[in-house]
Design a protein around this motif. Structure first.
Motif, PDB file in Angstrom:
ATOM      1  N   THR A  93      -6.303   1.017   1.353  1.00  0.00           N
ATOM      2  CA  THR A  93      -6.287  -0.255   1.793  1.00  0.00           C
ATOM      3  C   THR A  93      -7.708  -1.156   1.474  1.00  0.00           C
ATOM      4  OG1 THR A  93      -7.135   0.212   3.833  1.00  0.00           O
ATOM      5  CG2 THR A  93      -4.900   0.186   3.814  1.00  0.00           C
ATOM      6  N   GLY A  94      -7.717  -2.359   1.625  1.00  0.00           N
ATOM      7  CA  GLY A  94      -8.655  -3.048   1.165  1.00  0.00           C
ATOM      8  C   GLY A  94      -9.930  -2.441   2.027  1.00  0.00           C
TER       9      GLY A  94
ATOM     10  N   THR B 112     -12.004  -1.451  -7.784  1.00  0.00           N
ATOM     11  CA  THR B 112     -11.040  -1.755  -6.561  1.00  0.00           C
ATOM     12  C   THR B 112      -9.822  -1.376  -7.135  1.00  0.00           C
ATOM     13  OG1 THR B 112     -12.678  -3.269  -5.857  1.00  0.00           O
ATOM     14  CG2 THR B 112     -10.231  -3.677  -5.495  1.00  0.00           C
TER      15      THR B 112
ATOM     16  N   ASN C  66       0.899  -1.158  -0.111  1.00  0.00           N
ATOM     17  CA  ASN C  66       0.021   0.019  -0.034  1.00  0.00           C
ATOM     18  C   ASN C  66       0.885   1.418  -0.053  1.00  0.00           C
ATOM     19  OD1 ASN C  66      -2.384  -1.549  -0.022  1.00  0.00           O
ATOM     20  ND2 ASN C  66      -2.509  -1.737   2.364  1.00  0.00           N
TER      21      ASN C  66
ATOM     22  N   ARG D 191      -7.028   0.757  -5.123  1.00  0.00           N
ATOM     23  CA  ARG D 191      -5.961  -0.117  -4.498  1.00  0.00           C
ATOM     24  C   ARG D 191      -4.534   0.719  -5.169  1.00  0.00           C
ATOM     25  NH1 ARG D 191      -6.515  -4.345  -1.535  1.00  0.00           N
ATOM     26  NH2 ARG D 191      -4.495  -3.716  -0.559  1.00  0.00           N
TER      27      ARG D 191
ATOM     28  N   ASN E  28     -10.950   0.822   0.535  1.00  0.00           N
ATOM     29  CA  ASN E  28     -11.763   0.745  -0.541  1.00  0.00           C
ATOM     30  C   ASN E  28     -13.245   0.294  -0.537  1.00  0.00           C
ATOM     31  OD1 ASN E  28     -12.127  -0.078  -3.304  1.00  0.00           O
ATOM     32  ND2 ASN E  28     -11.710  -2.063  -2.753  1.00  0.00           N
TER      33      ASN E  28
END
Lengths: 242, 214
Positions: free
Chosen positions: B125-126, B116, A75, B120, B129
Motif C-alpha cells: 500500500t502507499g 514506488t 492492491n 506498489r 511503500n
C-alpha cells in the motif's frame, strides 16, 4: 475465461493520447510479446494492466475483476501480477534476500522463515543463490534483473509483466535474463513481455502484438507475423529491426 | 577557577534544562515535520494548503516573534495557559518542524519513482511503500540537513532565556549578576554549547555511516 481482457482501453497524458483504442484478450499460460517503435504506447499499455497508470477509458479485466472499477481493491489485484522493469528498481537499502522477502512478509503476512525459504528457492531458480546477502549495488545488470524477477515471483503471481527487461543490459547479459524468462514461460506462466528482442518473441512468444500510434496494428502467432506481416507499418518496422 | 567552581551548579541546572527542551522540541519537530511533509505531498488541495501555510508562517517570521506570540500572545487569550517551558518547546519544535517539513519532502521526492512503482506493483500500500521502501532511503539522504537544523534549533533554545526559562544562557546571566565575571562566564557557556554541538555532529556522522546505502 481469459486471464486478461482489455476492452477499448484509452490512455491520455493531458492532451497527448497515447493509447487510442486497445482491445485484446490474453489466455492463461499464454506468452504475449508486444513489439513496436518507441512512442507506440507499448509500455503504457503494459503499465495499464496493473494500473500503474490511471486508465482514461475502457476496461481492463484481470482474472474476472475489472480494475477500472473504483471499488476493486487494486492492491489485492497487484499481488497476483508480478512486474519486471527496464531499470530493475531493486530496493538499494535491502539485501537481495530482503528485497525478495519484503512483499511476502509485509503484504501476505508470511513468516520470516517461510519467506526466506521461498526466497532461497527462487534464487536457486534464477541462479543467484550465492548473492543472497549482497546489496543490489554490488550486482551486475543481468544479476539485478534476475533478482527482480525472483522478487516478483515471490508473490506467486498468476501473471508476469515485463517492461523491456533487457533494454538496459550490456549485450553479454541479455542471454542470462532471457533464459530465466524462457524457463518461466515453459512452466506455464502467463506473460506479457514488451521487448525489442525479436529472437525471444519469435522463439518463446505464443502471440506477438505489433503496436504503433496507440493502436494494436497487427497480432498473430510469431512465425506468421515475422515472416508474413500484413500491414505496411508492420512491414516497415520489421524491415528496420530484423 | 574559583568562579568556575561557583558557577558549576548553575551551569549544570541550565544544561539540563537546555538539553531537555532541545530533545523534546526536536522530537516534536520531527513528528510535525513528517506529518506536514506527507500532507505537502498529498494530492488533496486542502491538506496541501495547510502544510504550505504552516511552513511559510514559521519560515517567514523571526523565532523570537514566534516565542512572544506563543508565550504572551496565545496565553493572553485566556483559553489555555502554557507555562514557559511548554511555550519554549512549542516554539522551537514548531519552528524546527517547518524546516524539517521541507527537508523530508525534498528527501522523499529525491527517491526515484521506480522505487514506488516496484513496491506498489508488489501489492504494497502507499503507507507500506513509504515506511519500508521510501523513508529508509530518504532518511539517509536527509541526515546531513537534519543535523544542520538540529544544531540551529539547539542554538535557538538560548533565546528562551528571554522569557525567563532557566536554560544554560539564562543561568549564565544569573551567575554574572552575582559575580560580574562576564568574560569568563560567557566563555565557559560558549564552550559548553560548543561541546554539545560537537557531540551532536559526531552522533550525526555515526548515523550517516550506519545508514549508508551500499
Amino acid at each position: 475465461m481469459s486471464m486478461i481482457t482489455v476492452k477499448h482501453l484509452k490512455k491520455s497524458f493531458g492532451a497527448l493520447e497515447v493509447l487510442k483504442d486497445i482491445s485484446t484478450e490474453i489466455q492463461e499460460k499464454e506468452v504475449v510479446c508486444v513489439i513496436g517503435p518507441s512512442g507506440s504506447g507499448k509500455s503504457t499499455f503494459l503499465r495499464c494492466l496493473n494500473k500503474l497508470e490511471e486508465i482514461t477509458g475502457g476496461h481492463v479485466i484481470i482474472d474476472g475483476q475489472d480494475i477500472t472499477n473504483p471499488k476493486t481493491d487494486i492492491n489485492k489485484i497487484r499481488q497476483d501480477i508480478g512486474m519486471v522493469f527496464q531499470s530493475f528498481n531493486l530496493f538499494p537499502h535491502l539485501t537481495v534476500l530482503e528485497n525478495i522477502c519484503l512483499a511476502p512478509t509485509k503484504v501476505r503476512a508470511a513468516s520470516k522463515e517461510a519467506a526466506k525459504q521461498q526466497a532461497l528457492e527462487l534464487l536457486v531458480k534464477v541462479g543467484m543463490k550465492e548473492k543472497a546477502n549482497q546489496y543490489p549495488g554490488e550486482l551486475s545488470g543481468g544479476q539485478k534483473q534476475r533478482v527482480a524477477i525472483a522478487r516478483a515471483l515471490a508473490m506467486n503471481p498468476k501473471i508476469m509483466l515485463f517492461d523491456e527487461p533487457t533494454s538496459a543490459l550490456d549485450p553479454e547479459m541479455v542471454g542470462e535474463v532471457l533464459e530465466v524468462m524462457k524457463q518461466l514461460a515453459q512452466e506455464g506462466m502467463t506473460m506479457v513481455v514488451v521487448t525489442h528482442e525479436m529472437g525471444f518473441a519469435r522463439e518463446v512468444g505464443d502471440r506477438v502484438l505489433f503496436m504503433d500510434g496507440g493502436y494494436i496494428v497487427e497480432e498473430n502467432v510469431p512465425v506468421a507475423l515475422f515472416t508474413n506481416p500484413q500491414h505496411e507499418r508492420t512491414k516497415a518496422f520489421l524491415s528496420k529491426v530484423l | 577557577m574559583d568562579i568556575i567552581k561557583q558557577a558549576l551548579p548553575y551551569i549544570q541546572t541550565g544544561l539540563k534544562v537546555t538539553i531537555f527542551i532541545f530533545l523534546v522540541a526536536l522530537i516534536l519537530g520531527l513528528v510535525v515535520g513528517l506529518v506536514m511533509a506527507l500532507l505537502r505531498l498529498s494530492h488533496n488541495k486542502v491538506l496541501n494548503a495547510i502544510a504550505k501555510i504552516y511552513v511559510n508562517a514559521f519560515r517567514g517570521t523571526p523565532i523570537l516573534v514566534q516565542l512572544f506570540f506563543f508565550y504572551y500572545g496565545v496565553n493572553s487569550l485566556g483559553f489555555l495557559s502554557m507555562d514557559k517551558t511548554t511555550a519554549g518547546i512549542v516554539t522551537v519544535g514548531l519552528n524546527a518542524g517547518a524546516y524539517f517539513t521541507e527537508v523530508i519532502r525534498a528527501g522523499i521526492q529525491s527517491i526515484d519513482k521506480g522505487q514506488t512503482e516496484a513496491a506498489r506493483s508488489l501489492g504494497l500500500t502507499g503507507m507500506q511503500n513509504m515506511r519500508y521502501v521510501i523513508l529508509p532511503q530518504a532518511v539517509r539522504r536527509m541526515l546531513p540537513t537534519f543535523t544542520n537544523q538540529a544544531i540551529i534549533s539547539l542554538k535557538d533554545t538560548s533565546l528562551l532565556s528571554i522569557i525567563g526559562i532557566t536554560d544554560l544562557t539564562q543561568q549564565g546571566q544569573v551567575v554574572i549578576a552575582a559575580t560580574y565575571e562576564a568574560f569568563k562566564i560567557w566563555l565557559v557557556i560558549g564552550i559548553v554549547y560548543f561541546i554539545m554541538i560537537y557531540l551532536l555532529s559526531l552522533l550525526a556522522s555515526y548515523l550517516e555511516r550506519r545508514f549508508e546505502v551500499r
